[in-house]
Design a protein around this motif. Structure first.
Motif, PDB file in Angstrom:
ATOM      1  N   HIS A 178      39.641  25.496  -0.087  1.00 38.19           N
ATOM      2  CA  HIS A 178      40.094  26.771   0.501  1.00 38.19           C
ATOM      3  C   HIS A 178      39.572  27.971  -0.284  1.00 38.19           C
ATOM      4  O   HIS A 178      38.925  27.806  -1.316  1.00 38.19           O
ATOM      5  N   ASP A 179      39.898  29.183   0.196  1.00 42.21           N
ATOM      6  CA  ASP A 179      39.292  30.382  -0.383  1.00 42.21           C
ATOM      7  C   ASP A 179      39.961  30.865  -1.672  1.00 42.21           C
ATOM      8  O   ASP A 179      39.574  31.902  -2.215  1.00 42.21           O
ATOM      9  N   GLY A 180      40.950  30.131  -2.154  1.00 42.23           N
ATOM     10  CA  GLY A 180      41.648  30.531  -3.387  1.00 42.23           C
ATOM     11  C   GLY A 180      40.785  30.492  -4.630  1.00 42.23           C
ATOM     12  O   GLY A 180      41.155  31.061  -5.654  1.00 42.23           O
ATOM     13  N   GLY A 225      37.105  24.821   7.542  1.00 41.62           N
ATOM     14  CA  GLY A 225      38.171  25.286   8.440  1.00 41.62           C
ATOM     15  C   GLY A 225      38.750  26.613   7.972  1.00 41.62           C
ATOM     16  O   GLY A 225      39.005  27.513   8.770  1.00 41.62           O
ATOM     17  N   ASP A 226      38.906  26.753   6.646  1.00 43.56           N
ATOM     18  CA  ASP A 226      39.484  27.990   6.108  1.00 43.56           C
ATOM     19  C   ASP A 226      38.542  29.178   6.309  1.00 43.56           C
ATOM     20  O   ASP A 226      38.997  30.308   6.491  1.00 43.56           O
ATOM     21  N   VAL A 227      37.231  28.930   6.270  1.00 40.95           N
ATOM     22  CA  VAL A 227      36.273  30.023   6.508  1.00 40.95           C
ATOM     23  C   VAL A 227      36.212  30.362   8.004  1.00 40.95           C
ATOM     24  O   VAL A 227      36.250  31.534   8.387  1.00 40.95           O
ATOM     25  N   ALA A 243      38.454  30.129  10.080  1.00 43.35           N
ATOM     26  CA  ALA A 243      39.717  30.806  10.417  1.00 43.35           C
ATOM     27  C   ALA A 243      39.624  32.331  10.311  1.00 43.35           C
ATOM     28  O   ALA A 243      40.408  33.051  10.928  1.00 43.35           O
ATOM     29  N   LYS A 244      38.657  32.838   9.545  1.00 40.16           N
ATOM     30  CA  LYS A 244      38.551  34.301   9.382  1.00 40.16           C
ATOM     31  C   LYS A 244      38.161  34.972  10.698  1.00 40.16           C
ATOM     32  O   LYS A 244      38.359  36.174  10.863  1.00 40.16           O
ATOM     33  N   PHE A 245      37.591  34.198  11.621  1.00 44.41           N
ATOM     34  CA  PHE A 245      37.218  34.726  12.934  1.00 44.41           C
ATOM     35  C   PHE A 245      38.447  35.337  13.615  1.00 44.41           C
ATOM     36  O   PHE A 245      38.407  36.460  14.113  1.00 44.41           O
ATOM     37  N   GLU A 295      46.238  32.288  12.762  1.00 49.92           N
ATOM     38  CA  GLU A 295      45.906  30.868  12.503  1.00 49.92           C
ATOM     39  C   GLU A 295      46.542  30.377  11.209  1.00 49.92           C
ATOM     40  O   GLU A 295      46.931  29.226  11.114  1.00 49.92           O
ATOM     41  N   HIS A 296      46.660  31.279  10.202  1.00 46.72           N
ATOM     42  CA  HIS A 296      47.327  30.887   8.954  1.00 46.72           C
ATOM     43  C   HIS A 296      48.837  30.774   9.165  1.00 46.72           C
ATOM     44  O   HIS A 296      49.482  29.920   8.568  1.00 46.72           O
ATOM     45  N   LEU A 297      49.382  31.646  10.024  1.00 43.94           N
ATOM     46  CA  LEU A 297      50.820  31.558  10.307  1.00 43.94           C
ATOM     47  C   LEU A 297      51.132  30.228  10.983  1.00 43.94           C
ATOM     48  O   LEU A 297      52.146  29.588  10.710  1.00 43.94           O
ATOM     49  N   MET A 342      45.282  18.907   5.422  1.00 47.10           N
ATOM     50  CA  MET A 342      44.889  19.920   4.453  1.00 47.10           C
ATOM     51  C   MET A 342      44.955  21.315   5.080  1.00 47.10           C
ATOM     52  O   MET A 342      44.783  21.482   6.286  1.00 47.10           O
ATOM     53  N   HIS A 343      45.163  22.306   4.207  1.00 48.10           N
ATOM     54  CA  HIS A 343      45.313  23.705   4.630  1.00 48.10           C
ATOM     55  C   HIS A 343      44.216  24.150   5.618  1.00 48.10           C
ATOM     56  O   HIS A 343      44.515  24.647   6.704  1.00 48.10           O
ATOM     57  N   GLY A 344      42.959  23.951   5.237  1.00 52.07           N
ATOM     58  CA  GLY A 344      41.851  24.417   6.077  1.00 52.07           C
ATOM     59  C   GLY A 344      41.743  23.661   7.384  1.00 52.07           C
ATOM     60  O   GLY A 344      41.285  24.211   8.388  1.00 52.07           O
ATOM     61  N   GLN A 355      44.303  22.568   9.092  1.00 52.67           N
ATOM     62  CA  GLN A 355      45.343  23.165   9.953  1.00 52.67           C
ATOM     63  C   GLN A 355      44.924  24.551  10.433  1.00 52.67           C
ATOM     64  O   GLN A 355      45.127  24.902  11.593  1.00 52.67           O
ATOM     65  N   CYS A 356      44.321  25.345   9.532  1.00 49.28           N
ATOM     66  CA  CYS A 356      43.899  26.702   9.904  1.00 49.28           C
ATOM     67  C   CYS A 356      42.784  26.649  10.948  1.00 49.28           C
ATOM     68  O   CYS A 356      42.726  27.508  11.835  1.00 49.28           O
ATOM     69  N   GLY A 357      41.913  25.658  10.855  1.00 46.59           N
ATOM     70  CA  GLY A 357      40.828  25.520  11.833  1.00 46.59           C
ATOM     71  C   GLY A 357      41.387  25.326  13.230  1.00 46.59           C
ATOM     72  O   GLY A 357      40.973  26.002  14.178  1.00 46.59           O
TER      73      GLY A 357
HETATM   74 ZN   LIG Z   1      43.448  29.947   3.869  1.00 41.39          ZN
END
Ligand SMILES: [Zn+2]
Length: 345
Positions: free
Chosen positions: A117-119, A164-166, A168-170, A244-246, A260-262, A264-266
């Protein structure tokens, strides 16, 4: 605005640790925070590279981001008074280091061993056990040293999650634009463009993101670092975290799976892109291309969990206006969206 001073990305970059310390003019002592595995994969190399430089090196191994782990790090900082902390690991080690180093006013250097993820580059830390299911502001890394040789050893699933996390920024940026247009929220064009560019590059180069393709890993790494920088510029997670993060946080709260986080965000992004009347098919195709889940079944959750998470997502963070806050979908509407996007059957 806090930005990293050094970003070293590529093959074999771990060996630049002493050089980076010299350029940053850091001497005295350093504390390495790692997990058992990440110490083996990269931490001990960092240790071995630092010692000949005359820097006193101390190591603390942690497993999760618990209150106890944070207290242990801060206690060690008070005793050994390091000039810098090295966060060696995936999300949790970096989050724990980010938070405890910020609390003690000491800089940290991010040495990611996975790309989930982006952390790895952001100033925000997500810590379970706090009352908020999302991130808190800590500090941006002083430097990022990301070695693709190290990252290539991580499970491929973590790379898929990072994609997926990237992607998600869309929708995160679409939600930010919506909040700006309808609620007059501050909108930073530069931060938004940077986050969106990361998504575009990952979509464009998705075919390169494959095991044993160093170029693909580097593209994803640079995208994740750029997302972290976008958050630093914006001063919040806004450019990188929307509806998408919510949805992903809601799934976490339902405690229905261990995806995994990404990942789910995808899927979240695929669902909410549909609500934005945007090109959700392109998101789905890219997720499929990198091998990320696009259905409830592939994510390992029940169809009902997808519907429930989509319905409750807006309540997770009422103040962060997104398409879900605008539409306030009921259960039937959520089901319709999940079916239309083929996330559920
Ligand atoms: Zn994220």
């Amino acid at each position: 605005m806090q930005l990293p001073r050094e970003v070293i990305v590529g093959k074999g970059t771990l060996k630049s640790v002493p050089e980076v310390m010299r350029r940053l003019n850091i001497s005295g002592s350093a504390l390495i925070i790692a997990g058992e595995k990440s110490y083996e994969v990269a931490g001990k190399t960092v240790h071995a590279l630092l010692e000949p430089t005359g820097i006193t090196v101390d190591t603390l191994l942690i497993e999760t981001v618990s209150d106890e782990a944070l207290a242990a790090i801060e206690e060690r900082i008070k005793v050994t008074k390091p000039a810098v902390l090295f966060a060696v690991g995936g999300g949790t080690k970096i989050d724990a280091t980010k938070l405890s180093s910020a609390c003690q006013g000491i800089p940290f250097i991010s040495v990611p061993t996975t790309l989930s993820h982006d952390g790895i580059a952001s100033p925000l830390a997500s810590v379970k056990g706090l009352d908020k299911p999302y991130s808190v502001m800590a500090q941006a890394p002083l430097a990022i040293i990301a070695d693709t040789d190290v990252i290539a050893k991580a499970p491929w699933r973590s790379v898929i999650s990072g994609c997926g996390d990237v992607i998600a920024k869309f929708t995160a940026v679409k939600d930010w634009q919506l909040a700006h247009a309808e609620k007059g929220e501050y909108y930073g064009e530069y931060a938004a463009s940077l986050a969106l560019m990361s998504t575009k590059l990952v979509i464009q180069d998705a075919e390169l993101i494959q095991p044993d393709n160093e170029e693909g890993l580097r593209i994803l790494l640079e995208a994740l670092v750029s997302c972290g920088v976008a958050m630093s510029i914006a001063g919040s997670s806004r450019p990188c975290s929307g509806s998408e993060h919510l949805f992903s946080h809601a799934l976490d709260m339902l405690e229905c799976n261990h995806a995994m986080h990404g990942e789910q965000c995808g899927i979240g992004s695929l669902l909410t892109a549909y609500l934005h009347n945007a090109n959700w098919q392109q998101i789905r195709d890219t997720l499929k291309q990198v091998g990320a889940p696009t259905t409830a079944c592939e994510l390992g959750v029940r169809d009902e969990d997808i519907v429930e998470a989509l319905k409750m997502a807006a309540t997770v963070r009422p103040e962060r206006y997104t398409i879900l806050h605008k539409l306030r979908l009921n259960r039937t509407a959520c089901k319709k969206v999940a079916r239309a996007t083929e996330v559920i059957s």
